[in-house]
Design an enzyme around this catalytic site. Structure first.
Site, PDB file in Angstrom:
ATOM      1  N   PHE A 141       0.856  -1.191   0.000  1.00 33.80           N
ATOM      2  CA  PHE A 141       0.000   0.000   0.000  1.00 33.80           C
ATOM      3  C   PHE A 141       0.890   1.238   0.000  1.00 33.80           C
ATOM      4  CE2 PHE A 141      -2.359   3.544   1.730  1.00 33.80           C
ATOM      5  CZ  PHE A 141      -3.519   3.484   0.963  1.00 33.80           C
ATOM      6  N   ASP A 226       9.109   2.796   2.332  1.00 36.88           N
ATOM      7  CA  ASP A 226       7.925   3.580   2.676  1.00 36.88           C
ATOM      8  C   ASP A 226       7.617   3.308   4.144  1.00 36.88           C
ATOM      9  OD1 ASP A 226       5.397   4.551   3.191  1.00 36.88           O
ATOM     10  OD2 ASP A 226       4.498   3.816   1.330  1.00 36.88           O
ATOM     11  N   LYS A 256       2.187  10.651   7.907  1.00 29.43           N
ATOM     12  CA  LYS A 256       1.325  10.332   9.043  1.00 29.43           C
ATOM     13  C   LYS A 256       1.784  10.974  10.362  1.00 29.43           C
ATOM     14  CE  LYS A 256      -1.302   6.707   7.064  1.00 29.43           C
ATOM     15  NZ  LYS A 256      -0.933   5.662   6.130  1.00 29.43           N
TER      16      LYS A 256
HETATM   17  C1  LIG Z   1      -1.100   5.839   4.646  1.00 24.23           C
HETATM   18  C2  LIG Z   1      -0.018   5.336   3.781  1.00 24.23           C
HETATM   19  C3  LIG Z   1       0.294   5.951   2.554  1.00 24.23           C
HETATM   20  C4  LIG Z   1      -0.511   7.101   1.981  1.00 24.23           C
HETATM   21  O1  LIG Z   1      -0.567   8.199   2.798  1.00 24.23           O
HETATM   22  P1  LIG Z   1      -1.728   9.322   2.563  1.00 24.23           P
HETATM   23  O2  LIG Z   1      -1.365  10.410   3.516  1.00 24.23           O
HETATM   24  O3  LIG Z   1      -3.028   8.652   2.890  1.00 24.23           O
HETATM   25  O4  LIG Z   1      -1.638   9.718   1.129  1.00 24.23           O
HETATM   26  C5  LIG Z   1       1.368   5.466   1.832  1.00 24.23           C
HETATM   27  N1  LIG Z   1       2.085   4.421   2.276  1.00 24.23           N
HETATM   28  C6  LIG Z   1       1.815   3.796   3.437  1.00 24.23           C
HETATM   29  C7  LIG Z   1       2.663   2.658   3.881  1.00 24.23           C
HETATM   30  C8  LIG Z   1       0.739   4.221   4.225  1.00 24.23           C
HETATM   31  O5  LIG Z   1       0.443   3.580   5.357  1.00 24.23           O
END
Ligand SMILES: *Cc1c(COP(=O)(O)O)cnc(C)c1O
Length: 401
Positions: A141, A226, A256
């Site tokens: 994701f 990520d 986040k």
């Molecule tokens: C939440 C998340 C994203 C995307 O972040 P947004 O602020 O919702 O665009 C990308 N990668 C990971 C691993 C995430 O948990």
């Protein structure tokens, strides 16, 4: 008298239905607790997908935000502002990286990382025009923009959103041999999560990240992590890659909890060499690096450090895991996690985790299912032992009922 149902009805009437929230309306949050508009109190076990690791409305972050909001909020990058430097200084020091590039949402930071590694591939590695390939992991994701869903293997994220961005090669997660095989002379980067959060807290074998990094080094490929969800203390280390000996990425993506949940704030971090591909006019964002976000980010990082949130996550995560493992029920298939990032996988024949999340809500615990059968437990890292005891009592009662 306006009821929660009235508010839900209004929201449903006026909002696109791109979410399916639990049926409650929150109006207040402090630390690990949130309150609905009838005054019922809940322990937040989701932390806005780990964006509020510092707890809701942390007073120091709120103070920084309010103070900054009274001074100046947005300058655009057409001018310098006095908050961006100190914020990036702190972020780079904590992550032990040379440089950072601030953006707003996580998906935007992932897109920025993709731009960085492609440009690095053409200008430094010497890949021919438009040939760059990026290796990504099945069940990843990375966000919801067209390019980040183009990286995805999830049919639900992609259906009828095509055509997609080319240049990605999908392999199985946790499979170093598949990674080695997928490399071509045009490969510029491997992008992965060190734990796949949205996929259901999928933890790779010990050593996988180190092996992946080694393969990247050998083939002159950038190793990109990520850590938007796993970073900033969530898994019991400041960054999840620190659980392994030699897994430092060339490029790190954070978001986040970078703002403690007060503001959309993300960034990529990398070496001087990689960051040198960005020159004036090449990339940007109106809100990226703005003084309000930077002031919030600096305070949010300071809280993680001052309150030793990564250490807390490690100690309390172990404690929570041990207690969960004592729950006697045949409904649990397995429990896995690192720090306060734990997934309880339920027996699929029970018909999904959603109704357990609804039952937990009635006991005062807010959880969200991920991938149908997994209950994700990720409370704010400021949680205390006694509150974990209470949490486990509720979970045990619901799973044993
Ligand atoms: C939440 C998340 C994203 C995307 O972040 P947004 O602020 O919702 O665009 C990308 N990668 C990971 C691993 C995430 O948990």
């Amino acid at each position: 008298m306006i009821t929660q149902q009235d508010i839900i009805d209004q929201t449903n009437r006026r909002s696109a239905h791109n979410y399916n929230p639990l049926p409650l309306v929150l109006e207040k949050g402090r630390g690990i607790w949130v309150w609905d508009s009838d005054g019922h109190k809940y322990l937040d076990c989701l932390s806005a997908y780990s964006a509020v690791n510092q707890g809701h409305c942390h007073p120091k972050i709120v103070e920084a935000m309010v103070t900054q909001a009274r001074k100046i909020t947005l300058t655009s990058r057409a001018f310098h502002n006095d908050r961006m430097g100190p914020f990036l200084e702190k972020l780079c020091q904590m992550a032990k990286m040379d440089k950072a590039l601030p953006m707003n949402t996580g998906a935007e930071a992932v897109e920025t990382a993709i731009k960085a590694v492609r440009k690095w591939g053409y200008e430094i590695k010497g890949v021919s025009d438009n040939k760059a390939e990026i290796i990504v992991m099945r069940d990843n994701f990375h966000g919801r923009t067209i390019t980040t869903i183009s990286m995805s293997s999830e049919a639900d994220y992609k259906r009828n959103f095509g055509p997609f961005t080319p240049g990605f090669r999908l392999i199985d997660y946790n499979d170093p041999a598949a990674l080695e095989q997928a490399v071509t002379p045009n490969t510029v980067a491997v992008i992965m999560e060190p734990i796949q959060g949205e996929a259901g807290i999928i933890i790779p074998d010990d050593g996988f990240l180190t092996k992946a990094r080694k393969i990247c080094k050998r083939h002159n490929i950038l190793f990109v992590l990520d850590e938007i969800q796993t970073g900033l203390g969530r898994t019991g280390k400041l960054f999840c890659f620190q659980h392994e000996q030699n897994a430092t990425p060339d490029l790190l993506i954070v978001g986040k909890a970078l703002s403690g949940g007060l503001y959309p704030l993300s960034a990529i971090l990398a070496s001087d060499e990689i960051m040198s591909v960005f020159t004036p006019g090449i990339h940007g964002s109106t809100f990226g690096g703005n003084p309000l976000g930077a002031a919030v980010g600096l305070a949010a990082l300071q809280v993680i450090e001052d309150e030793k949130l990564a250490e807390r996550s490690h100690i309390l995560g172990d404690y929570l895991m041990r207690k969960l493992q004592l729950i006697q029920t045949n409904r649990i298939v397995t429990i896995r996690g690192r720090g306060l990032f734990i997934g309880i996988e339920l027996d699929p024949s029970l018909g999904g985790a959603r109704r357990y999340c609804e039952a937990l809500m009635k006991t005062g615990l807010l959880c969200k299912e991920t991938h149908d059968y997994v209950i994700r437990l990720a409370p704010p890292l400021v949680i205390e032992k006694a509150q974990i005891d209470w949490m486990v009592e509720q979970i045990a009662a619901v799973l044993q009922d």
